[in-house]
Design an enzyme around this catalytic site. Structure first.
Site, short mmCIF file in Angstrom:
data_model
loop_
_atom_site.label_atom_id
_atom_site.label_comp_id
_atom_site.label_asym_id
_atom_site.label_seq_id
_atom_site.Cartn_x
_atom_site.Cartn_y
_atom_site.Cartn_z
N TYR A 63 0.71 -1.15 -0.04
CA TYR A 63 0.11 0.06 0.12
C TYR A 63 0.85 1.27 -0.05
O TYR A 63 1.60 1.59 0.89
CB TYR A 63 -0.98 0.05 1.22
CG TYR A 63 -1.84 -1.15 1.35
CD1 TYR A 63 -2.46 -1.91 0.27
CD2 TYR A 63 -2.35 -1.62 2.42
CE1 TYR A 63 -3.35 -2.95 0.05
CE2 TYR A 63 -3.28 -2.83 2.38
CZ TYR A 63 -3.56 -3.44 1.27
OH TYR A 63 -4.56 -4.36 1.39
N HIS A 128 -0.23 -12.07 0.41
CA HIS A 128 -1.06 -10.89 -0.19
C HIS A 128 -1.38 -11.39 -1.58
O HIS A 128 -0.67 -11.49 -2.50
CB HIS A 128 -0.25 -9.72 0.12
CG HIS A 128 -1.19 -8.37 -0.35
ND1 HIS A 128 -0.64 -7.23 -0.25
CD2 HIS A 128 -2.37 -8.33 -0.72
CE1 HIS A 128 -1.51 -6.36 -0.45
NE2 HIS A 128 -2.73 -6.96 -0.92
P1 NAD Z 1 -13.47 -0.01 1.14
O1 NAD Z 1 -14.64 -0.74 0.80
O2 NAD Z 1 -13.38 -0.09 2.65
O3 NAD Z 1 -13.48 1.69 0.69
C1 NAD Z 1 -12.60 2.54 1.10
C2 NAD Z 1 -13.03 3.86 0.62
O4 NAD Z 1 -14.17 4.38 1.12
C3 NAD Z 1 -12.07 4.85 0.57
O5 NAD Z 1 -12.18 5.68 -0.34
C4 NAD Z 1 -12.58 5.69 2.06
O6 NAD Z 1 -12.17 6.86 2.18
C5 NAD Z 1 -14.00 5.48 1.68
N1 NAD Z 1 -14.93 5.75 3.23
C6 NAD Z 1 -14.79 5.00 4.31
N2 NAD Z 1 -15.77 5.20 5.03
C7 NAD Z 1 -16.55 5.89 4.35
C8 NAD Z 1 -17.75 6.83 4.77
N3 NAD Z 1 -18.18 6.44 6.08
N4 NAD Z 1 -18.22 7.60 3.95
C9 NAD Z 1 -17.64 7.76 2.67
N5 NAD Z 1 -16.55 7.11 2.24
C10 NAD Z 1 -15.83 6.38 3.05
O7 NAD Z 1 -12.12 -0.41 0.37
P2 NAD Z 1 -10.85 -0.81 0.76
O8 NAD Z 1 -10.08 0.34 1.65
O9 NAD Z 1 -10.03 -1.18 -0.31
O10 NAD Z 1 -10.78 -1.93 1.77
C11 NAD Z 1 -10.64 -2.04 3.02
C12 NAD Z 1 -9.34 -2.59 3.62
O11 NAD Z 1 -9.50 -3.86 3.71
C13 NAD Z 1 -7.93 -2.03 3.00
O12 NAD Z 1 -7.59 -0.55 3.65
C14 NAD Z 1 -7.05 -3.14 3.36
O13 NAD Z 1 -6.61 -2.84 4.69
C15 NAD Z 1 -8.01 -4.25 3.36
N6 NAD Z 1 -7.95 -5.04 1.84
C16 NAD Z 1 -7.33 -5.86 1.70
C17 NAD Z 1 -7.08 -6.48 0.62
C18 NAD Z 1 -6.27 -7.67 0.27
O14 NAD Z 1 -5.69 -8.28 1.29
N7 NAD Z 1 -6.17 -8.44 -0.97
C19 NAD Z 1 -7.98 -6.01 -0.53
C20 NAD Z 1 -8.77 -4.91 -0.19
C21 NAD Z 1 -8.94 -4.47 0.88
#
Ligand code: NAD
Length: 323
Positions: A63, A128
């Site tokens: 990230y 990952h």
């Molecule tokens: P998400 O669906 O959580 O969306 C994140 C987006 O939504 C960001 O732009 C954030 O600013 C916004 N957001 C958060 N809360 C909000 C709210 N209340 N109102 C409006 N917008 C809001 O997607 P993500 O960040 O990709 O997934 C969450 C976490 O999961 C990642 O940060 C990561 O740590 C993990 N993840 C891991 C993998 C993997 O291991 N392959 C893949 C995807 C995500």
């Protein structure tokens, strides 16, 4: 504040003995993945999350090309609380310059991550996005290497992450029982795609803990819409934007409806949501507290599900052809 903390539910993670807050802090936004975030805002967001009862923080060296780990490390140190009060997961095998799941690379990777995170150990180390590597290498080389890191005390538990759900069964059917503690699935337990649900009984039978990430489908279930790089089809993006507009018209917020949907299945230990501001942290914790108190907004959820019906469970390709 203390009252909110008490209300944010803790859920057991498989057989690990860890109790994760049902809302987990996804730290990919701290690597500027969804737009620039100042270090000040990032640190304030982590502080607010911890004070509101979030005890689980997820990152990766991938990230922001290690930036997320560096900033999360600073933010956790600034909390000045005992190490056992928070749970950290990071990952190995995916880097900004490509994938490498070799034993040599993942062993080096954890030392680099611990340095950036300013920690002596992480609670969970996850391979990952394993669909981009050889799954047989994950089974025969990577997991055994992580086992050694466990014995050395650098990690407490082992996980695997990926988009296609088949990668989890492929690996879990081939490793010795108990050698993978956790899976992290993403974009498969949101209003638009709930296919992870079918896999839950299998995961339970394997004694594996379940973390689900991206309840907002990486930004498509938000009023402001997805980032430029989002891999969904334009049809899926448009349907989600139509659902967001409908919620707004009715005085509701699509992100809250979406997060509450993901949180409502208690077989999933934590829902990781990416957050980059104190406001988002407060909104997401409030959504969880409201769900625990009043239940889901059934009427609004029905409307959103009807709008998304034509694109239900639509996903996108990820990974390489496995031989
Ligand atoms: P998400 O669906 O959580 O969306 C994140 C987006 O939504 C960001 O732009 C954030 O600013 C916004 N957001 C958060 N809360 C909000 C709210 N209340 N109102 C409006 N917008 C809001 O997607 P993500 O960040 O990709 O997934 C969450 C976490 O999961 C990642 O940060 C990561 O740590 C993990 N993840 C891991 C993998 C993997 O291991 N392959 C893949 C995807 C995500």
């Amino acid at each position: 504040m203390a009252t909110e903390r008490k209300h944010l539910q803790l859920r057991e993670l498989g057989k690990t003995g860890l109790k994760l807050s049902c809302v987990g802090f996804g730290a990919s936004p701290l690597g500027n993945v969804f737009g620039r975030v100042s270090e000040e805002d990032a640190i304030a967001s982590v502080r607010e999350a911890f004070h509101l009862g979030i005890n689980f923080f997820d990152t990766s060296p991938y990230y922001g090309g290690t930036l997320s780990e560096i900033v999360l490390g600073k933010a956790l140190q600034a909390l000045r609380v005992p190490r056992n009060e928070f749970i950290v997961s990071t990952k190995c095998g995916r880097y900004s310059d490509g994938f490498d799941f070799s034993a040599e690379r993942v062993i080096r990777s954890i030392d680099e991550s611990l340095g950036r995170l300013k920690l002596d150990y992480v609670d969970i180390l996850q391979c990952h996005d394993i669909e981009f590597g050889s799954l047989d290498q994950i089974v025969n080389e990577t997991i055994p290497a992580l086992q050694k890191l466990k014995e050395a005390g650098k990690i407490r538990f082992i996980g695997i992450t990926g988009l296609p759900l088949e990668v989890f069964t492929y690996v879990l059917d081939r490793v010795p029982p108990g050698s993978v503690d956790v899976i992290l699935s993403y974009c498969h337990y949101s209003i638009n795609d709930s296919t992870l649900e079918d896999l839950l009984p299998y995961l339970k039978s394997k004694g594996v803990g379940v973390i689900s990430a991206s309840p907002l489908a990486m930004g498509i279930l938000t009023e402001s819409g997805p980032p430029e790089w989002h891999p969904a089809s334009s049809e899926l993006k448009s349907a989600c934007q139509a659902a967001a507009a409908h919620c707004k018209e009715k005085g509701r917020n699509i992100s809250k409806i979406a997060l509450q949907y993901s949180l409502s299945n208690r077989e999933i230990s934590s829902i990781l949501v990416g957050m980059n501001s104190v406001r988002q942290v407060q909104e997401n914790v409030a959504a969880a507290v409201e769900l625990a108190t009043f239940g889901k907004d059934k009427e609004m959820l029905q409307d959103v599900e009807a709008i998304l019906e034509p694109v239900k469970n639509q996903t996108w390709p990820s990974g390489i052809q496995q031989s």
